[in-house]
Motif scaffolding. Structure first.
Motif, mmCIF file in Angstrom:
data_model
loop_
_atom_site.group_PDB
_atom_site.id
_atom_site.type_symbol
_atom_site.label_atom_id
_atom_site.label_comp_id
_atom_site.label_asym_id
_atom_site.label_seq_id
_atom_site.Cartn_x
_atom_site.Cartn_y
_atom_site.Cartn_z
ATOM 1 N N GLY A 228 0.782 -1.219 0.000
ATOM 2 C CA GLY A 228 0.000 0.000 0.000
ATOM 3 C C GLY A 228 0.814 1.269 0.000
ATOM 4 N N GLY A 229 2.110 1.176 0.284
ATOM 5 C CA GLY A 229 2.952 2.362 0.329
ATOM 6 C C GLY A 229 4.394 2.026 0.031
ATOM 7 N N ARG A 230 5.146 3.038 -0.329
ATOM 8 C CA ARG A 230 6.564 2.845 -0.648
ATOM 9 C C ARG A 230 7.341 2.556 0.622
ATOM 10 N N ARG A 231 8.248 1.600 0.548
ATOM 11 C CA ARG A 231 9.083 1.312 1.714
ATOM 12 C C ARG A 231 10.498 0.957 1.259
ATOM 13 N N GLU A 232 11.423 1.226 2.155
ATOM 14 C CA GLU A 232 12.818 0.882 1.924
ATOM 15 C C GLU A 232 13.171 -0.291 2.821
ATOM 16 N N GLU A 233 13.950 -1.220 2.282
ATOM 17 C CA GLU A 233 14.477 -2.317 3.069
ATOM 18 C C GLU A 233 15.930 -2.507 2.678
ATOM 19 N N SER A 234 16.663 -3.207 3.463
ATOM 20 C CA SER A 234 18.088 -3.369 3.201
ATOM 21 C C SER A 234 18.318 -3.930 1.802
ATOM 22 N N GLY A 235 18.910 -3.116 0.947
ATOM 23 C CA GLY A 235 19.212 -3.567 -0.411
ATOM 24 C C GLY A 235 18.050 -3.485 -1.366
ATOM 25 N N GLY A 236 16.937 -2.821 -0.988
ATOM 26 C CA GLY A 236 15.801 -2.793 -1.890
ATOM 27 C C GLY A 236 14.830 -1.659 -1.632
ATOM 28 N N LEU A 237 14.085 -1.296 -2.678
ATOM 29 C CA LEU A 237 12.984 -0.347 -2.607
ATOM 30 C C LEU A 237 11.733 -1.052 -3.109
ATOM 31 N N VAL A 238 10.635 -0.909 -2.381
ATOM 32 C CA VAL A 238 9.374 -1.518 -2.784
ATOM 33 C C VAL A 238 8.377 -0.398 -3.073
ATOM 34 N N HIS A 239 7.829 -0.388 -4.308
ATOM 35 C CA HIS A 239 6.911 0.656 -4.738
ATOM 36 C C HIS A 239 5.501 0.089 -4.879
ATOM 37 N N PRO A 240 4.481 0.796 -4.397
ATOM 38 C CA PRO A 240 3.113 0.358 -4.653
ATOM 39 C C PRO A 240 2.740 0.609 -6.112
ATOM 40 N N GLY A 373 29.640 -4.572 -8.417
ATOM 41 C CA GLY A 373 30.591 -5.454 -7.752
ATOM 42 C C GLY A 373 29.975 -6.734 -7.236
ATOM 43 N N PHE A 374 28.757 -6.658 -6.689
ATOM 44 C CA PHE A 374 28.026 -7.840 -6.233
ATOM 45 C C PHE A 374 26.869 -8.082 -7.197
ATOM 46 N N GLN A 375 27.072 -8.965 -8.165
ATOM 47 C CA GLN A 375 26.064 -9.196 -9.191
ATOM 48 C C GLN A 375 24.910 -10.070 -8.698
ATOM 49 N N GLU A 376 25.222 -11.098 -7.927
ATOM 50 C CA GLU A 376 24.170 -11.974 -7.428
ATOM 51 C C GLU A 376 23.356 -11.217 -6.379
ATOM 52 N N ASP A 377 22.037 -11.104 -6.601
ATOM 53 C CA ASP A 377 21.214 -10.271 -5.726
ATOM 54 C C ASP A 377 20.763 -11.073 -4.497
ATOM 55 N N HIS A 378 21.693 -11.259 -3.580
ATOM 56 C CA HIS A 378 21.396 -11.999 -2.356
ATOM 57 C C HIS A 378 20.399 -11.263 -1.482
ATOM 58 N N LYS A 379 20.354 -9.929 -1.577
ATOM 59 C CA LYS A 379 19.395 -9.172 -0.776
ATOM 60 C C LYS A 379 17.963 -9.493 -1.193
ATOM 61 N N ALA A 380 17.753 -9.780 -2.477
ATOM 62 C CA ALA A 380 16.405 -10.128 -2.931
ATOM 63 C C ALA A 380 15.942 -11.434 -2.297
ATOM 64 N N LEU A 381 16.867 -12.377 -2.107
ATOM 65 C CA LEU A 381 16.515 -13.623 -1.431
ATOM 66 C C LEU A 381 16.307 -13.393 0.062
ATOM 67 N N THR A 382 17.195 -12.644 0.685
ATOM 68 C CA THR A 382 17.076 -12.362 2.110
ATOM 69 C C THR A 382 15.774 -11.634 2.419
ATOM 70 N N ASN A 383 15.378 -10.701 1.552
ATOM 71 C CA ASN A 383 14.178 -9.900 1.784
ATOM 72 C C ASN A 383 12.890 -10.608 1.380
ATOM 73 N N GLY A 384 12.995 -11.805 0.837
ATOM 74 C CA GLY A 384 11.804 -12.528 0.424
ATOM 75 C C GLY A 384 11.261 -12.113 -0.923
ATOM 76 N N VAL A 385 12.011 -11.311 -1.668
ATOM 77 C CA VAL A 385 11.603 -10.932 -3.022
ATOM 78 C C VAL A 385 11.795 -12.107 -3.971
ATOM 79 N N PHE A 386 12.895 -12.832 -3.807
ATOM 80 C CA PHE A 386 13.178 -14.036 -4.584
ATOM 81 C C PHE A 386 12.877 -15.274 -3.747
ATOM 82 N N SER A 387 12.434 -16.311 -4.401
ATOM 83 C CA SER A 387 12.458 -17.645 -3.816
ATOM 84 C C SER A 387 13.867 -18.201 -3.983
ATOM 85 N N ASP A 388 14.147 -19.332 -3.339
ATOM 86 C CA ASP A 388 15.450 -19.973 -3.519
ATOM 87 C C ASP A 388 15.719 -20.244 -4.993
#
Length: 691
Positions: A228-240, A373-388
């Motif tokens: 419902g709203g924009r939020r920042e998380e470690s390594g990511g931005l989430v936009h509604p 420098g860090f191509q593999e987006d581990h933050k997306a997995l940590t934040n639940g944006v990516f599945s394994d």
């Protein structure tokens, strides 16, 4: 961007806190980058003009040896059979920027000045900074309306904003460069911005440490109808995201316009058309159109962010590249956008390669590729944006791109040194490694075994790459394959600041943070004798060094011994184990001109333990020990003795345990160059190898 503009893209990259961005303050106590001394060629010795070094970050010796015994790594096993294998002693601590800087300089952190991912500033000890690079702001400025322009706009052209490499010492390729021996390094860590080639014989593509367009280590963006709203998380931005029928409008966040008196972010307009029936969508951004089906990735897409300038100047723009991934169309819509990489076809004045045109020449031949420098987006997995599985697919894209770059590197290689780096064995291990029957933080036992199998398959695939390189380069070339450290489970986390607080070394007793505390008081430096900042580092609040130091020099040694003994005596109430295997004194394990800037103590954690996430950034948490519940379930920031790397060679190695600092003198020795006095390692190859 027009070449006539004095505006550099670096002026728009935002400064950010440690753990997400580059650059804040300089490293005190170290000399400026040393100019390499004259190097003489050894007389009467054959010079081997082809040395190939392959860096497999985090390749673990225990897993490697097990897979060799199982017959899954035949090419590495063949090198071992020829006497060319040993476990490789790593740096203290075994963190990647520390280790690779030791490889580069042939010396320990006392010479190169990189002691941790995160350093503190003695004048502001509560403020963490990235250790290997610093952004220097433009000097001066003049105000025009709501803009504040650097004096680089003025005809007298004062110094613009720039990024400075904070690794000290002399890299081994400077000696090759001076001797006229060509060298080329692909994705070398701890070399951003790339160090210059004074004689024109060195080329390099920057690796670990290269930021995205926002100035961070990698900030992905997600557009979703679920939020419902924009939020920042470690390594990511989430936009509604809201659809009107099947059309939604959104704005992709870009770098900040720091030329405004009150800097604000730039944006790129984006229109999303959702197919009324099919699971697909069309994304229009600037002059680009991307059509994707659900579960499909785009190629690299050029994105332009307009920069507003005063009315008497033409507006400018910043250009980057990203990839789109359509995760879901219905019933909810979710679109992932990768971190904004610096465009290799148009890097502007971004320091992505040495010489600057090298990255553009590569992109002209190969097409656009990732520069982060860090191509593999581990933050997306940590934040639940990516599945394994989504992370595995994205990480495989990175590997495929690296293999394409490797193919070019080998085809372009005739003589001298070739260094090529793979991040896959490190970043995938952080997320997939689990080699015990203990409960995984997030996966079922079957899932943990499956993804450990994915990692084993990766080892086997890279073994095939090593075999191909060995065949193509032939026996007359010296081939070195190495890792900077090994790997271990990260099951429990230790907060050193909480331990220091609870044992009376850091106050007040309700202290919640070294800086801005959300759940407790801020540290009172007058009541603090020691504090921790970084993944392994502990500092005394030393009078005359720290801004508010209270520990007298005469008390220093006794306090360090007391702290060391206390940390080693700590026990995990959940297991009865000691979480700490070793405590090192910086002034005893390091030597060189940067020792004065070293941490007073370096904590060497036992396998299975690591510094807590918050503790690394100065948080003083509730419990000293707690479970690690992150998808980042494996690590290497532990005791150096616990996590050696590996070294393979197509020539027999001399007896005696080799170390990372031995590689630089070995490389120079293979080209007939004498070892500089600043290098404390030794030549590793047997005499007949260079006779």
């Amino acid at each position: 961007m027009s070449r006539k503009r004095l505006l550099t893209r670096r002026q728009f990259l935002q400064s950010a806190a440690a753990g997400g961005a580059l650059g804040l303050a300089g490293l005190g106590g170290c000399d400026a980058l040393t100019t390499p001394a004259r190097v003489r060629r050894r007389s009467g010795r054959r010079v081997n003009q082809r040395v190939v070094v392959i860096g497999l970050d985090g390749l673990d010796p225990y897993l490697t040896e097990r897979l060799m015994e199982a017959g899954r790594l035949p090419n590495l096993a063949a090198l071992r059979a020829g006497g060319g294998y040993s476990r490789l002693a790593t740096s203290i601590p075994p963190q990647s920027p520390v280790a690779w800087a030791s490889f580069i300089t042939g010396a320990d952190p006392g010479t190169h000045g990189i002691f941790d991912f995160i350093h503190r500033r003695p004048d502001r000890p509560s403020e963490p900074r990235y250790s290997a690079a610093e952004t220097i702001a433009a000097s001066g400025g003049w105000e025009v309306g709501r803009h504040r322009l650097p004096l680089s706009f003025w005809p007298f052209n004062h110094e613009p904003s720039r990024t400075v490499l904070r690794r000290e010492g002399t890299p081994f390729w400077h000696y090759l460069d001076e001797a006229g021996i060509p060298s080329v390094c692909y994705d070398l860590p701890a070399d951003y911005p790339p160090s210059p080639s004074e004689h024109g014989h060195h080329r390099s593509l920057a690796g670990m440490g290269t930021p995205d367009l926002l100035g961070t280590y990698g900030t992905h963006q997600v557009f979703s109808t679920r939020v419902g709203g924009r939020r920042e998380e470690s390594g990511g931005l989430v936009h509604p995201l809201w659809f009107d029928g099947d059309v939604a409008r959104a704005k992709l966040a870009g770098p900040k316009n720091t030329l405004l008196r009150q800097p604000s972010g730039t944006e790129a307009e984006m229109v999303i058309f959702r197919h009324p029936r099919e699971p697909e969508a069309r994304i229009e951004i600037a002059d680009r159109t991307v059509v994707l089906r659900q579960g499909e990735w785009s190629r690299w897409v050029r994105v332009v962010f307009p920069i507003e300038l005063p009315s008497f100047l033409p507006n400018d723009q910043v250009q980057g590249i990203c990839r789109f991934y359509l995760q879901e169309v219905r019933p909810h819509f979710r679109l992932y956008v990768s971190p904004l990489n610096i465009d290799p076809l148009a890097p502007g004045r971004q320091p992505v390669s040495e010489p600057p045109e090298f990255v553009t020449e590569l992109a002209d031949r190969l097409g656009r590729f990732g520069t982060l420098g860090f191509q593999e987006d581990h933050k997306a997995l940590t934040n639940g944006v990516f599945s394994d599985e989504e992370f595995r697919v994205q990480a495989d894209f990175v590997l495929e791109e690296r293999l394409k770059l490797l193919e070019h590197a080998l085809a372009d290689y005739d003589e001298g040194l070739l260094f090529f780096y793979f991040s896959s064995t490190d970043l995938q291990a952080h997320m997939f490694w689990w080699d015990s029957d203990e409960r995984h933080p997030r996966r079922s036992p079957a899932e943990a075994r499956h993804y450990m199998g994915v990692l084993e398959d990766l080892y086997a695939r890279l073994d095939g790459v090593v075999g191909d390189i060995a065949r193509r380069c032939g026996p007359r070339a010296t081939l070195l394959v190495l890792s900077d450290h090994g790997f271990g489970n990260f099951r429990r986390q230790f907060n050193p600041n909480t331990w220091l607080r609870d044992h009376g070394y850091l106050g007040p007793p309700d202290c919640g943070s070294l800086a801005d505390a959300a759940g407790g008081a801020v540290v009172d430096w007058r009541r603090t004798r020691a504090y921790a900042l970084g993944l392994n580092s502990v500092y005394l609040n030393l009078a005359g060094r720290e801004r508010d130091g209270v520990v007298r020099r005469a008390e220093r040694d006794a306090l360090l011994e007391e702290l060391s003994a206390g940390l080693l005596a700590a026990r995990d109430p959940a297991t009865g184990q000691s979480p700490i295997a070793a405590v090192y004194r910086g002034d005893r394990v390091y030597s060189g001109p940067c020792v004065a800037s070293a941490p007073d103590l370096i904590i060497g954690y036992r396998r299975g333990y690591r510094c807590s996430w918050g503790g690394a950034l100065g948080v003083v948490g509730g419990d000293i020990l707690s479970d690690n519940d992150s998808a980042w379930a494996a690590d290497h920031c532990m005791a150096a003795e616990e996590l050696p790397g590996v070294l393979f060679c197509n020539r027999p190695l001399r007896q005696g345990g080799p170390s990372l600092i031995d590689l630089a003198p070995t490389i120079l020795g293979e080209f007939g160059l004498s070892q500089p006095a600043a290098m404390t390692g030794r030549h590793l190859l047997s005499p007949q190898a260079v006779a």
